[in-house]
Design an enzyme around this catalytic site. Structure first.
Site: not given
Ligand code: 13P
Length: 252
Positions: A167, A97, A212, A95, A9, A11, A173
């Protein structure tokens, strides 16, 4: 045996030139050896070019988001059929985010999942808890709510043509990867919940871990019985880093 899937991904990163170089590097490194299925999810403007570049190679292409609507007055949105049109086979939905920064609800994510499937895309449904939710012992409740919205909307059989990615938000991240045991616990919970509806679908469902994941921690994660691959953010932006995870998936 579930076919492993290593998905990148990207992003909101890169450029036309950088994506060309990254895809060339990945395709080069994949070689002829039998390995996991591989997928990249570039930003929208680069999808068509990346799909054209990847055509005829083992690398599949997906999008990072999709509209729940088929067409019409939805300024700024992208319809599922448009993604198919430019060569996408997968799309990430829900996701964290999208959920936290853009207010996507589980009901909206379920609608996107269904719309994607109707167009022939394979949705990658993301679920996962925040740090506060984990620390308050709510991980399973949060994941169950996110999963159940899709089960209620599309039914358990729909998961035969989908992928689920766990996730944990606190691992995305941050460099703070879930331990293999922490991830395995949630993966087993997800598979068990799906098995309550259909044991056969649960046995075939691919469950990815994301947060990560890197070449050095991938072997431990992938050794777990319910971890079938990875959804990779930062380490998918360099061919060598991504290929290290692909290699780990080929041997673990
Ligand atoms: P990182 O691998 O950068 O933690 O991102 C994970 C992720 O969000 C993939 O969708």
């Amino acid at each position: 045996m579930r076919k492993r899937l290593i998905a990148g991904n990207w992003k909101m990163n890169g450029s036309a030139a950088a994506s060309r170089e990254l895809v060339a590097g990945i395709v080069d490194g994949l070689g002829a050896a039998e390995g996991p299925e591989t997928l990249v999810c570039p930003p929208f403007p680069y999808l068509a070019a990346v799909a054209a570049q990847a055509e005829g190679t083992p690398l599949a292409v997906g999008a990072q988001n999709v509209s729940e609507h088929a067409s019409g007055a939805y300024t700024g949105e992208t319809a599922p059929a448009m993604l198919v049109d430019v060569g996408c086979r997968y799309v990430i939905v829900g996701h964290s985010e999208r959920r936290s920064l853009y207010g996507e609800t589980s009901a909206q994510v379920a609608a996107k999942y269904a719309a994607a499937q109707s167009a022939g895309l394979t949705p990658i449904l993301c679920v996962g808890e925040s740090l506060a939710e984990r620390e308050s012992g709510a991980t399973e409740d949060v994941v169950a709510e996110q999963l159940d919205a899709v089960l209620a909307h599309s039914g358990v059989a729909s998961l035969a043509k989908a992928v689920v990615a766990y996730e944990p938000v606190w691992a995305i991240g941050t460099g703070r990867v879930a331990t293999p045991e922490q991830a395995q616990d949630v993966h087993a919970f997800i598979r068990g919940r799906v098995a309550d509806g259909d044991a056969g679908v649960a046995a075939g469902l691919r469950l990815l871990y994301g947060g990560s994941m890197k070449g050095d921690n991938a072997p431990g994660l992938l050794a777990m019985p319910d971890i079938d691959g990875g959804l990779i953010g930062g380490a998918s932006l360099k061919a060598a880093d991504f290929l290290a995870i692909v290699a780990a998936a080929a041997t673990n």
